[in-house]
Design a protein around this motif. Structure first.
Motif, PDB file in Angstrom:
ATOM      1  N   THR A   1       0.837  -1.237   0.284  1.00 55.28           N
ATOM      2  CA  THR A   1       0.440   0.086  -0.057  1.00 55.28           C
ATOM      3  C   THR A   1       0.560   1.464  -0.043  1.00 55.28           C
ATOM      4  O   THR A   1       0.199   2.422  -0.312  1.00 55.28           O
ATOM      5  CB  THR A   1      -1.126   0.151   1.310  1.00 55.28           C
ATOM      6  OG1 THR A   1      -0.206  -0.137   2.827  1.00 55.28           O
ATOM      7  CG2 THR A   1      -1.770  -0.498   0.943  1.00 55.28           C
ATOM      8  N   VAL A   2       2.032   1.192   0.390  1.00 57.98           N
ATOM      9  CA  VAL A   2       2.698   2.324   0.660  1.00 57.98           C
ATOM     10  C   VAL A   2       4.030   2.357  -0.055  1.00 57.98           C
ATOM     11  O   VAL A   2       4.602   3.429  -0.533  1.00 57.98           O
ATOM     12  CB  VAL A   2       3.609   2.575   2.073  1.00 57.98           C
ATOM     13  CG1 VAL A   2       2.310   2.917   2.812  1.00 57.98           C
ATOM     14  CG2 VAL A   2       4.436   1.182   2.028  1.00 57.98           C
ATOM     15  N   MET A   3       3.565   2.059  -1.620  1.00 58.51           N
ATOM     16  CA  MET A   3       5.127   1.301  -2.343  1.00 58.51           C
ATOM     17  C   MET A   3       4.521   2.322  -3.440  1.00 58.51           C
ATOM     18  O   MET A   3       3.476   2.247  -4.107  1.00 58.51           O
ATOM     19  CB  MET A   3       4.968   0.256  -3.413  1.00 58.51           C
ATOM     20  CG  MET A   3       5.861  -1.080  -2.294  1.00 58.51           C
ATOM     21  SD  MET A   3       5.799  -2.328  -2.653  1.00 58.51           S
ATOM     22  CE  MET A   3       6.898  -2.183  -4.198  1.00 58.51           C
ATOM     23  N   ARG A   4       5.747   3.350  -4.018  1.00 60.75           N
ATOM     24  CA  ARG A   4       5.606   4.116  -5.461  1.00 60.75           C
ATOM     25  C   ARG A   4       4.745   3.225  -6.603  1.00 60.75           C
ATOM     26  O   ARG A   4       4.277   3.846  -7.248  1.00 60.75           O
ATOM     27  CB  ARG A   4       6.166   4.751  -5.480  1.00 60.75           C
ATOM     28  CG  ARG A   4       6.518   5.767  -7.096  1.00 60.75           C
ATOM     29  CD  ARG A   4       7.789   6.287  -7.054  1.00 60.75           C
ATOM     30  NE  ARG A   4       8.385   7.229  -5.657  1.00 60.75           N
ATOM     31  CZ  ARG A   4      10.094   6.885  -5.707  1.00 60.75           C
ATOM     32  NH1 ARG A   4      10.708   6.610  -6.941  1.00 60.75           N
ATOM     33  NH2 ARG A   4      10.262   7.325  -4.275  1.00 60.75           N
ATOM     34  N   ARG A   5       5.624   1.782  -6.988  1.00 59.90           N
ATOM     35  CA  ARG A   5       4.639   1.512  -7.888  1.00 59.90           C
ATOM     36  C   ARG A   5       4.726  -0.071  -7.090  1.00 59.90           C
ATOM     37  O   ARG A   5       5.435  -1.190  -7.632  1.00 59.90           O
ATOM     38  CB  ARG A   5       6.152   1.161  -9.197  1.00 59.90           C
ATOM     39  CG  ARG A   5       6.326   2.409  -9.780  1.00 59.90           C
ATOM     40  CD  ARG A   5       7.441   2.521 -10.587  1.00 59.90           C
ATOM     41  NE  ARG A   5       8.924   2.697  -9.339  1.00 59.90           N
ATOM     42  CZ  ARG A   5       9.739   2.837 -10.044  1.00 59.90           C
ATOM     43  NH1 ARG A   5      10.185   1.199 -10.779  1.00 59.90           N
ATOM     44  NH2 ARG A   5      10.991   2.831  -8.913  1.00 59.90           N
ATOM     45  N   PRO A   6       3.524  -0.374  -6.676  1.00 60.47           N
ATOM     46  CA  PRO A   6       2.833  -2.261  -6.736  1.00 60.47           C
ATOM     47  C   PRO A   6       3.379  -2.639  -7.439  1.00 60.47           C
ATOM     48  O   PRO A   6       3.338  -3.752  -6.500  1.00 60.47           O
ATOM     49  CB  PRO A   6       1.421  -1.726  -6.207  1.00 60.47           C
ATOM     50  CG  PRO A   6       1.105  -0.709  -6.304  1.00 60.47           C
ATOM     51  CD  PRO A   6       2.091   0.255  -6.757  1.00 60.47           C
TER      52      PRO A   6
ATOM     53  N   SER B   1       8.826  -8.367  -8.014  1.00 56.86           N
ATOM     54  CA  SER B   1       9.785  -8.964  -8.470  1.00 56.86           C
ATOM     55  C   SER B   1      10.460  -8.140  -6.928  1.00 56.86           C
ATOM     56  O   SER B   1      11.850  -9.312  -6.392  1.00 56.86           O
ATOM     57  CB  SER B   1       9.674  -8.006  -9.210  1.00 56.86           C
ATOM     58  OG  SER B   1       9.952  -6.235  -9.250  1.00 56.86           O
ATOM     59  N   SER B   2      10.257  -7.269  -5.729  1.00 57.93           N
ATOM     60  CA  SER B   2      10.840  -6.985  -5.071  1.00 57.93           C
ATOM     61  C   SER B   2      10.940  -8.180  -3.692  1.00 57.93           C
ATOM     62  O   SER B   2      12.361  -8.518  -3.160  1.00 57.93           O
ATOM     63  CB  SER B   2      10.359  -5.833  -4.471  1.00 57.93           C
ATOM     64  OG  SER B   2       9.566  -6.051  -3.385  1.00 57.93           O
ATOM     65  N   ILE B   3       9.775  -9.106  -3.621  1.00 65.06           N
ATOM     66  CA  ILE B   3       9.947  -9.967  -3.174  1.00 65.06           C
ATOM     67  C   ILE B   3      10.968 -11.610  -3.433  1.00 65.06           C
ATOM     68  O   ILE B   3      11.582 -11.952  -2.914  1.00 65.06           O
ATOM     69  CB  ILE B   3       8.121 -10.445  -2.369  1.00 65.06           C
ATOM     70  CG1 ILE B   3       7.034  -9.695  -1.306  1.00 65.06           C
ATOM     71  CG2 ILE B   3       8.271 -12.086  -1.990  1.00 65.06           C
ATOM     72  CD1 ILE B   3       8.047  -9.810   0.338  1.00 65.06           C
ATOM     73  N   PHE B   4      10.721 -11.915  -4.874  1.00 68.21           N
ATOM     74  CA  PHE B   4      11.315 -12.699  -5.436  1.00 68.21           C
ATOM     75  C   PHE B   4      13.155 -12.410  -4.961  1.00 68.21           C
ATOM     76  O   PHE B   4      13.938 -13.380  -4.679  1.00 68.21           O
ATOM     77  CB  PHE B   4      11.109 -13.026  -6.676  1.00 68.21           C
ATOM     78  CG  PHE B   4      12.146 -13.891  -7.875  1.00 68.21           C
ATOM     79  CD1 PHE B   4      11.526 -15.190  -7.163  1.00 68.21           C
ATOM     80  CD2 PHE B   4      13.219 -13.514  -8.469  1.00 68.21           C
ATOM     81  CE1 PHE B   4      12.667 -15.919  -7.627  1.00 68.21           C
ATOM     82  CE2 PHE B   4      13.794 -13.954  -9.429  1.00 68.21           C
ATOM     83  CZ  PHE B   4      13.575 -15.491  -8.486  1.00 68.21           C
TER      84      PHE B   4
END
Length: 97
Positions: free
Chosen positions: A53-58, A63-66
């Protein structure tokens, strides 16, 4: 990780013999190893709803979790291999040597 690598460096000439002497997977300890890996990585998934919810590009969340899980898993593997090499092969199974 760096400390374990520095500790293993003087024994690097023994590493090929260690690799040939050890099985690729120790099935007797595999469930414990997988349990530890899952436990260490589960915190990233628990925080996911609030982070998205606070990410600039959700859209980049998956890919960030991976990338995070891959990075930490590689580090866990490095610690596991260095620790097993130092404390089961070089020290002969005894940590107090």
């Amino acid at each position: 990780v760096l400390l374990l690598l520095a500790s293993a460096a003087p024994h690097a000439h023994e590493f090929p013999a260690y690799l040939s002497a050890q099985p690729i997977i120790r099935w007797s300890t595999f469930p414990v190893a997988m349990g530890l890996a899952v436990f260490c990585n589960e915190g990233m998934v628990v925080l996911s709803p609030s982070v998205v919810t606070v990410m600039r590009r959700p859209r980049g969340f998956a890919s960030s979790i991976f990338a995070s899980v891959t990075y930490f898993t590689v580090n866990y593997m490095a610690v596991a291999v260095c620790g097993d090499f130092l404390y089961s092969y070089v020290a002969g199974g005894s940590v107090d040597q």
